[in-house]
Design a protein around this motif. Sequence first.
Motif, PDB file in Angstrom:
ATOM      1  N   PRO A 189       1.078  -0.814   0.273  1.00 27.22           N
ATOM      2  CA  PRO A 189      -0.081   0.143   0.633  1.00 27.22           C
ATOM      3  C   PRO A 189       0.676   1.165   0.197  1.00 27.22           C
ATOM      4  O   PRO A 189       2.256   1.175   0.844  1.00 27.22           O
ATOM      5  CB  PRO A 189      -0.650   0.091   0.795  1.00 27.22           C
ATOM      6  N   VAL A 190       0.579   2.088  -0.987  1.00 26.30           N
ATOM      7  CA  VAL A 190       1.103   3.351  -1.164  1.00 26.30           C
ATOM      8  C   VAL A 190       1.362   3.612   0.344  1.00 26.30           C
ATOM      9  O   VAL A 190       2.682   4.894   0.594  1.00 26.30           O
ATOM     10  CB  VAL A 190       0.155   4.435  -1.700  1.00 26.30           C
ATOM     11  N   SER A 191       0.525   3.905   1.560  1.00 26.66           N
ATOM     12  CA  SER A 191       0.648   4.414   2.857  1.00 26.66           C
ATOM     13  C   SER A 191       2.035   3.749   3.026  1.00 26.66           C
ATOM     14  O   SER A 191       2.883   4.087   4.095  1.00 26.66           O
ATOM     15  CB  SER A 191      -0.356   4.552   4.082  1.00 26.66           C
ATOM     16  N   GLU A 192       1.682   2.813   3.190  1.00 22.44           N
ATOM     17  CA  GLU A 192       3.128   1.965   3.867  1.00 22.44           C
ATOM     18  C   GLU A 192       4.496   1.874   3.041  1.00 22.44           C
ATOM     19  O   GLU A 192       5.644   2.197   3.393  1.00 22.44           O
ATOM     20  CB  GLU A 192       3.455   0.387   3.396  1.00 22.44           C
ATOM     21  N   VAL A 193       4.438   2.564   1.522  1.00 19.92           N
ATOM     22  CA  VAL A 193       5.803   3.197   1.052  1.00 19.92           C
ATOM     23  C   VAL A 193       6.022   4.449   1.317  1.00 19.92           C
ATOM     24  O   VAL A 193       7.140   4.969   1.453  1.00 19.92           O
ATOM     25  CB  VAL A 193       5.117   3.497  -0.562  1.00 19.92           C
ATOM     26  N   ILE A 194       5.146   5.041   1.659  1.00 19.09           N
ATOM     27  CA  ILE A 194       5.589   6.725   2.334  1.00 19.09           C
ATOM     28  C   ILE A 194       5.794   6.464   3.617  1.00 19.09           C
ATOM     29  O   ILE A 194       7.163   7.095   3.865  1.00 19.09           O
ATOM     30  CB  ILE A 194       4.453   7.452   2.270  1.00 19.09           C
ATOM     31  N   GLY A 195       5.353   5.307   4.608  1.00 21.73           N
ATOM     32  CA  GLY A 195       5.493   5.439   5.689  1.00 21.73           C
ATOM     33  C   GLY A 195       7.868   5.222   6.125  1.00 21.73           C
ATOM     34  O   GLY A 195       7.492   5.716   7.171  1.00 21.73           O
ATOM     35  N   GLN A 196       7.520   4.310   4.512  1.00 23.87           N
ATOM     36  CA  GLN A 196       8.787   3.938   4.829  1.00 23.87           C
ATOM     37  C   GLN A 196      10.217   4.826   5.297  1.00 23.87           C
ATOM     38  O   GLN A 196      11.104   5.307   5.380  1.00 23.87           O
ATOM     39  CB  GLN A 196       9.044   2.919   4.706  1.00 23.87           C
ATOM     40  N   ILE A 240      11.899  13.272   7.601  1.00 29.68           N
ATOM     41  CA  ILE A 240      11.687  14.348   8.353  1.00 29.68           C
ATOM     42  C   ILE A 240      12.384  13.987   9.261  1.00 29.68           C
ATOM     43  O   ILE A 240      13.254  15.364   9.785  1.00 29.68           O
ATOM     44  CB  ILE A 240      10.149  13.831   9.064  1.00 29.68           C
ATOM     45  N   TRP A 241      13.372  12.793   9.854  1.00 27.13           N
ATOM     46  CA  TRP A 241      14.859  13.737  10.615  1.00 27.13           C
ATOM     47  C   TRP A 241      15.802  14.597  10.558  1.00 27.13           C
ATOM     48  O   TRP A 241      16.302  14.984  10.726  1.00 27.13           O
ATOM     49  CB  TRP A 241      14.907  12.024  10.986  1.00 27.13           C
ATOM     50  N   LYS A 291      18.624 -11.638   8.430  1.00 26.19           N
ATOM     51  CA  LYS A 291      19.007 -10.991   9.839  1.00 26.19           C
ATOM     52  C   LYS A 291      17.964 -10.279  10.433  1.00 26.19           C
ATOM     53  O   LYS A 291      17.112 -10.345  11.245  1.00 26.19           O
ATOM     54  CB  LYS A 291      20.022 -11.612  10.714  1.00 26.19           C
ATOM     55  N   SER A 292      17.908  -8.795   9.052  1.00 28.06           N
ATOM     56  CA  SER A 292      17.218  -8.041   9.533  1.00 28.06           C
ATOM     57  C   SER A 292      17.645  -6.742   8.354  1.00 28.06           C
ATOM     58  O   SER A 292      18.540  -7.530   7.533  1.00 28.06           O
ATOM     59  CB  SER A 292      17.904  -7.586  10.438  1.00 28.06           C
ATOM     60  N   ILE A 293      16.623  -6.324   7.983  1.00 26.57           N
ATOM     61  CA  ILE A 293      16.456  -5.419   7.101  1.00 26.57           C
ATOM     62  C   ILE A 293      16.342  -4.066   7.347  1.00 26.57           C
ATOM     63  O   ILE A 293      15.017  -3.857   8.124  1.00 26.57           O
ATOM     64  CB  ILE A 293      14.877  -6.394   6.034  1.00 26.57           C
ATOM     65  N   THR A 294      17.166  -3.435   6.762  1.00 22.23           N
ATOM     66  CA  THR A 294      16.656  -1.705   6.750  1.00 22.23           C
ATOM     67  C   THR A 294      15.911  -1.217   5.587  1.00 22.23           C
ATOM     68  O   THR A 294      16.832  -1.733   4.639  1.00 22.23           O
ATOM     69  CB  THR A 294      17.358  -0.769   7.369  1.00 22.23           C
ATOM     70  N   ALA A 295      14.775  -1.144   5.830  1.00 23.86           N
ATOM     71  CA  ALA A 295      14.095  -0.460   3.994  1.00 23.86           C
ATOM     72  C   ALA A 295      14.656   0.218   3.620  1.00 23.86           C
ATOM     73  O   ALA A 295      14.459   0.874   3.764  1.00 23.86           O
ATOM     74  CB  ALA A 295      12.300  -0.700   5.303  1.00 23.86           C
ATOM     75  N   GLY A 296      15.702  -0.421   2.206  1.00 23.63           N
ATOM     76  CA  GLY A 296      15.576   0.332   1.080  1.00 23.63           C
ATOM     77  C   GLY A 296      17.116   0.753   1.684  1.00 23.63           C
ATOM     78  O   GLY A 296      17.293   0.253   0.058  1.00 23.63           O
ATOM     79  N   GLU A 297      17.534   0.201   2.437  1.00 23.05           N
ATOM     80  CA  GLU A 297      18.876   0.056   2.414  1.00 23.05           C
ATOM     81  C   GLU A 297      20.208  -0.877   2.512  1.00 23.05           C
ATOM     82  O   GLU A 297      20.798  -0.514   2.330  1.00 23.05           O
ATOM     83  CB  GLU A 297      19.629   1.481   3.109  1.00 23.05           C
TER      84      GLU A 297
END
Lengths: 320, 336, 593, 330, 315
Positions: free
Chosen positions: A86-93, A99-100, C237-243
């Motif tokens: 879901p798009v919301s999840e993609v964006i959520g990731q 933001i940080w 073992k672990s995933i940091t999404a996308g990276e």
Amino acid sequence: MWKTILRRVLLMIPQIIILSLFVFLMASAMPGDPFTGLITPDMDPATIERLREAAGLNNPWYIRYWDWIVNAIQGDFGKSFTYKIPVSEVIGQRVGNTIWLSIVSLVFTYLLAIPLGMFAGRYNGSWGDKAISFYNYFSFAIPTFVFALLLIWIFGFNLGWFPTRGTVQTGVAPGTFAYVWSRIYHLILPALSYALLATTSTIQYLRTGVIDAKQEDYVKTARSKGVPENKVYNKHIFRNSILPIASFIGYDITGLIGGSIFIERIFSFPGMGRLFIDSLLARDYSVITALILLFGLTALFGTLLSDIIMSIVDPRIRIE
Amino acid sequence: MSTGKPLLEINHLHTGFRIKDNYYDAVDDVSLTLEKNEILAIVGESGSGKSTLATTIIGLHNKANTKISGEVLYQDLNLIDLNETLYNRIRGNDIGMIFQDPLSALNPLMTISDQIEEALIYHTKMSAQERKDRVLELLNQVGIPNPARISKQYPHELSGGMRQRVVIAIALSCKPPIIIADEPTTALDVTIQAQILDLLNDLQDETEAGIILITHDLGVVAETADRVAVMYAGEIVEMATAEELFTNPRHPYTRSLLNSIPQSEDLEGESEELHVIQGTVPSLKNLPRTGCRFAPRIPWVPKEAHEANPTLHEILPNHFVRCTCHEHFHFEGEAE
Amino acid sequence: ACQSGGSDTVGSDNGTTNESAVEESGEETAGVIEFDTLKTNDEDSIEGGTLRYALVASSPFQGIFSPEFYEDAYDSELMGFTHESLFSVDENFMLSQDGMATFEFDQEAKTIHITLKDDLKWSDGEPLTTEDVLFSYEVIASPEYTGVRYGADFSNIVGVEDYHTGAADSISGIKIIDDQNITIEYIEVNPSILQSGGGIWGYPMPKHQLESVAIADMAAAPEIRNNPVGAGPFRVKSITAGESVEFEANEYYWKGAPSLDGVIAEVVAPETIVSEMQNGNYDVAKMPTDQYDTYKDSENLTLLGRQELAYTYLGFKLGHWEPAVTDEDGKVTEPAKNVSNPDAKMADPELRKAMAYAIDNNAIATTFYQGLRENAKAMIPPVFADFVNEDIEGFYYDPELAASILDEAGYVDTNEDGFRETPEGEELVINFASMSGGATAEPIAQYYIQEWENIGLKVQLATGRLIEFQAFYDMLEADDEQIDIYQGAWGTGHDPNPTGLYGKDASFNYARYVNDENEAILAKINSEASFDPEYKFEAFREWQQHMFDNVPIIPTLWRSEVFAVNNRVKGYDITYGTTDGWEAVELTSETAY
Amino acid sequence: MNISILKGRLSNLSFMQIKDLKVHYPIRSGFWNRVTDHVYAVDGINLEIEEGKTYGLVGESGSGKSTIGKSIIGLERITSGKVFYEGEDVTNKARKRTSDYNRNVQMIFQDSMSSLNPRKRVIDIISEPLDNFERLSPNETKKRVMELLDIVNMPEDALYKYAHEFSGGQRQRIGVARAVATNPKLIIADEPVSALDLSVQAQVLNFMKRIQEEYNVSYLFISHDLGVVKHMCDDLAIMYRGRFVEYGNKKDIYNNPQHIYTKRLLSAIPTIDPINREKHKADRIAVEKEYNMNQEKFYNEDGRVYDLSPLTDTHKAAIKVHANAVKEGE
Amino acid sequence: MEEVASDIKDLDHTDSNLTTLPDTTDDQGAVIGFQVIAREFKKDKLAMFSLGLLITLLIIIFIGSYFFFDQSEVMKVHILNRYTAPGEQYFLGADEGGRDVLGQLFIGARNSIIIGFSVTIVTGIIGIGLGIISGYYGGIIDNIIMRIVDFIMVLPINMIIIVFVSMVKDYNIFTFVAIMSAFSWVGKARIFRSRTLSEANRDYVNASKTLGTSDIKIMFREVMPNLSSLIIVNSTLNFAGNIGIETGLSFLGFGLPQSVPSLGTLIGFATSPDVIENKTWVWLPASLLILVLMLSINYVGQALQRVADSKQRLG
Ligand SMILES: Nc1ncnc2c1ncn2[C@@H]1O[C@H](COP(=O)(O)OP(=O)(O)OP(=O)(O)O)[C@@H](O)[C@H]1O
Ligand SMILES: Nc1ncnc2c1ncn2[C@@H]1O[C@H](COP(=O)(O)OP(=O)(O)OP(=O)(O)O)[C@@H](O)[C@H]1O
Ligand SMILES: [Mg+2]
Ligand SMILES: [Mg+2]
């Protein structure tokens, strides 16, 4: 004030609808579609056609728009064509990272810009002022990606002070202190590359603000009360010259969520800027539309926030 | 009136502004004294250096663009030699200043109480509560109704008269023995002006402060001042008690000034033409620097009537006039 | 895979470089630069250790760790650690018997019988059985299936079509005999079926794990995204999404636990990868080829290289795509097909040939790609050694020859404008479409135009500039009038069979080249006779000759890929057809050089 | 209550009548920002203007003096009421900028600095109305501008200078020159001298008078300085909260003030009489006291000023007793 | 693409009211037009130097690019000369296509200056014009214009540009300027609106109304000159910023065609540490040129601003 805010929020609805329609039309106008990227000899063209059909891409745009808006109103922005979630999840990731990064960048920007702007305004015409304005032009002239590469080259590789990629060290367990620290540590260099270039307008505004405020009578009043010079600047002049900057904070908030493609790419930092461009390039319609709506909304809220901040900083301003 | 040492003594004060590469004196060799419990009015044409004199006393000039010499003696200290830190102890604490424009003299972003309190923070050891109380007391003193509410408001929420009272409250906060008021009522209408002037009078009765009152409204001077100094082109041209000055003005400038007040009209007939001083106010750069500075504006008075280096003459006790031309002065057209 | 433009670096992040999961086999081939394909190391290896792997990418990976669902080449690269096919392949990418399973193919009965080795286990310790094999077919063939793998390869299995439309509950053509034996029956078979990726799906799916997940939701399921279960040497073992992904050794791996304790794979931008490698931050990375100069002499690195299964080419638009004709009931009366246009601007093979001789691909290969590419002689990369027609010398740089061909064919400058006109005396302006991407795309396109100009042909960039990937293929597909010649690239996958790209029915035949002779050769290639390798190789060679003679496209470059490997690594093998995967890799030092 | 207007029409002396002028500013609030209330900046003013006379408008700050001036000249929208110019209704008409009315009614502003475009030279400033109302050749225009400068006693070399290069008095004279350039019949002067110092003020006032004598213009003279008003005006209106509290000629107002507010205002004027300072202060305080005590007698429950009622031919005051009698006039 | 998308926050500048004192009477009498400019520059050595430098650069760039370099010749690929270091063959070296960097620098600078100038002018006309109209009239007109501005501000400019670039047949300097201008006027409109709002409250506007001047004239003949220092500051900064405007787009592959060189594309070559570190000749000259141009435009702008505002003049 709450009523005003609510009213402004309500007024955003038609704007958002127009925006979404516009985006939808733009998206339809773009050549290619999410499945163009699948073209490989291994791929059965019929499969691509089947996927297109299943995704409703063969429908006319108004039907797709209607389907989309009906779902969107229910909070369902569909699934990403690229990421299959879901798009919301993609964006959520991504949004957290962005933001940080933006917050730290903003903090750095202001930490740098405010003293420099104050200094340049206070001692305008001095050599320090001239140096600051040179820095300003320099940062105005140099593209972000060149600068980021320079920084990464110097501080990441040559000096080895900072990590050069990613948001966190791989393998550090989330929730631990080491994890938090690692995240912060990973933010510093990208944030700095952004901040060092983003100070331009803040410095300029502050500088002119200070130069103007210096002449004001209330500054004389303050001095005549025996307020020490530093206090005069930090208390009286500063607050009054920060007003134009406050009016831009809203836009900064918008930028907060938009991310920076260059920084994200060079630091391999999964963020919203990259997501947006990648989605555009991959024609991931559902992500594009959701992102633009998000950006649009934050922009609108940003302006509202600006107005609220202004009215807090400056009691003379009432938001109506 | 003068008993013992004056409160403030100014000797040969020069204040020059830099215009391009040269300094031009806006206050040019001014000497005067201020006594306790006295209101000394300074009048004069716009640009004659009144405000500059005031801001020099309180030390508000940017050292980079001004050149100041002479003496401003207060409690054996020459103020103009003080460094910033020491001066900051004097400002607000020993000398209070009231500015002309009540709106711009207040910081638009700070509440009234914060602004009044500020001087107390730097000059007294009061606790926060004591300061709060003092603020309310001051507001009360300057006649602001409902001080508790007003103190939490911002300048723009108050009327001009109220704001001016706040400015006065600020000047009074540390009970300074000297108060300088630079056109405190110019921006106000007559009823409020009257109130403010009464207020100053009343306050003086209380604190016995010496007040320097700068104005170009001779009515105000007549109603409040004890002594008057008339300035022209950076110099004091006449100085006397108020009564003396209004009844027996001597310097041509003073006389011209008094003459241009529209007041002694006959209500019935056509009002007559007001007296106008010939010529225009010269700019700082073009001020005449030698001889009688007023001479160019009374060209019909023969050159010989003026002194080459005009000095103040005490023609009567406590009545000083600059340049001998006053003895020969007559209005144009008038017979000598 | 279709690579963008002429390069595969900075701009190729279109998410489309979908090479199928690479299995190592094959043979060392000759490039312009000779590379080793195996990282040897004289030093003693240490116990365990963690290898750091750089995933060179300019955008985050998508994170679909399932052979059935992934689309992203980066995901595939990462699955090299966790997933493994049942079958190994030989140097020609033909299925071989050295993998987790063995097979018997019965050409007459059109069935394949697969036998799993003993005691196979998933990375979570559960046994791997024929149920899992069947499950993968059921998932892909399911009407609910959302991925891209379902296609002719699957509908070619008996009963799949019915299963797919929902008419049947099970696939009648697939029969489980016992936990280790399973047969699959096909409707039709051709020689490609035994080619890796040619029709036999090689990846079982962990039924015990995914059974409970609705097929429609699988691509998004955490079972696949966060906790994929595979049969490869490592597990996540672990995933940091996308990276980044952290792998640990899979003690259940069928060949025994790998030597390394684990692997850390992280996304690194192409802009910084060279510095990262030189700083010893990573042990292995697939390097951007256009920066070869900058890292080729790094002391702490060993470079491995091999030929890619791809070629770059210039295609001529020779016709158009005719959509299917349907009758009132929606039944297809005439399937969609390519139709050649004898009047096309580029219809004259002599003209095409002349253009081919006018360009110096060797110069491009050596200067822009620093020897990592070479002039392509045909559409079969030399990796497929047995398929290659050695007699074809290919096109080479000979502008005089090119000019004389044109002269003979009647393309002469009749109006003295410096450019040749058509034999009919009309002005000839050729529109050249090229894709954007990478710093080198533009100069190369420019270079071609210049060279053609040198032989008197007026060529201009279609649309005036390089075209973005999506738009480019959109225009190609639609046979846009603005395109007369275009530059593209095809990956061949493990099966060099050209039917899907140059056949009459192939919609990817963007040149729209249709020719009876060609059809006949393609039929040969796909005939049953071609199960005989010699017959097959011969047919391929014939086809190459045909394409060379008719020049519907000009193959331009063959490519090599380069892997940088830190000197502490031992046993890393990229040889095509090797049986040693990540499990064989070792480290010789705790820290990288 | 419109006796005076009728009379004015009959005698045909007044060329302009202002009838029941109201200017209300909306106060917006509530959820949809609707108008919920109004500021009654001007609330029912009647005035007629005769040729060659000067009308003074006095009152405390915020009483609506400027608003009257601006609404007459068309800078402010009139909420209700009418403005007649030579018998013609010119209220709120989207008047053509170059209409006769515009030409004949001009304005002098309080802040001379801000009323002169800082980027324009004096010649361009003064020729602006000439360009708009008269078709003159550049040469003629220049000649005319020079004449005007001469009238206000400014040197010729002022022609090419900028506003900021002049002193306040000079600037105000430029403003006067600009206002008289088209030979207007009425000049609205909004506090033209309150920012000037005494002798300069005298200069400007003299010029205004002289011009009046020469061209027979009328002035609507807005000020809060009663001394100046006394010097300049024939008739005076004292304003309080958007309404007239008293109207009459100089003598009526100064010698025989009827409304308590007028009295208070008069008592607050500082006098140049240092000897009797104390007495004057005492007087003033007495009036102030009276004012505070008797307020309710002079304003209705809402604090609104009563309608004017005529006392003599020339003198009117807003006093309750009479107000009741004339009430139906509204 | 933030360099493109977030329009470079236009830097407002309030003329400092240093000298509102009444008497700065000009003792040299009236000085008009060109003399003022000349005098102002004479007083400011830096501005003088900048002006000289700027004019020299412009002359060199334009003469050089038109007479000494032929665009199609310069843009010819010489693959064998790829990344030739500066030396005898190429004075400033060659880029990755073996194209002469010096020639590209000349033609690129010309193109960039033309782009920067055109975008500045176009956005200036639209932004300043609408800003003034909006601020002057207020009310419903203001509302409409500002809503449009708001809307454009939330538009996904990246996307539009990409769509545009992939759809437009003939993508050249002209279309580029058009698309860039279409979005970047809004910032200006906002700034000029707010300044006009405060300016329109000043009495000289009222005075002009009562003097029979038409609204159009008041807006553009009375109000606008008073915004001139803001216009100059804003425009010089904008101009300076617009010179490198397509750098970010080039980085993403949506810049101008490479056959149309610009300073931005030259800088855009610096996409890898290798180029930045080892092939400085490709991108550094263009970066320096941009910096020098920006600085001198700025100093000249400051002097012009003083010319426009007689109160700030030095002499
Ligand atoms: N900061 C300054 N720099 C240069 N000249 C100045 C400065 N401040 C004042 N002047 C000049 O000094 C002279 C005296 O000014 P000052 O403000 O003291 O006059 P003033 O008597 O207070 O006039 P007003 O009645 O108008 O307030 C004037 O000519 C003025 O232009
Ligand atoms: N645009 C406006 N919107 C709302 N209220 C306004 C507006 N303009 C003026 N007012 C109000 O109308 C009243 C009359 O204002 P006006 O300026 O006419 O007073 P004035 O008598 O001229 O005062 P001053 O002596 O200060 O010039 C004031 O209370 C003012 O606050
Ligand atoms: Mg003063
Ligand atoms: Mg007013």
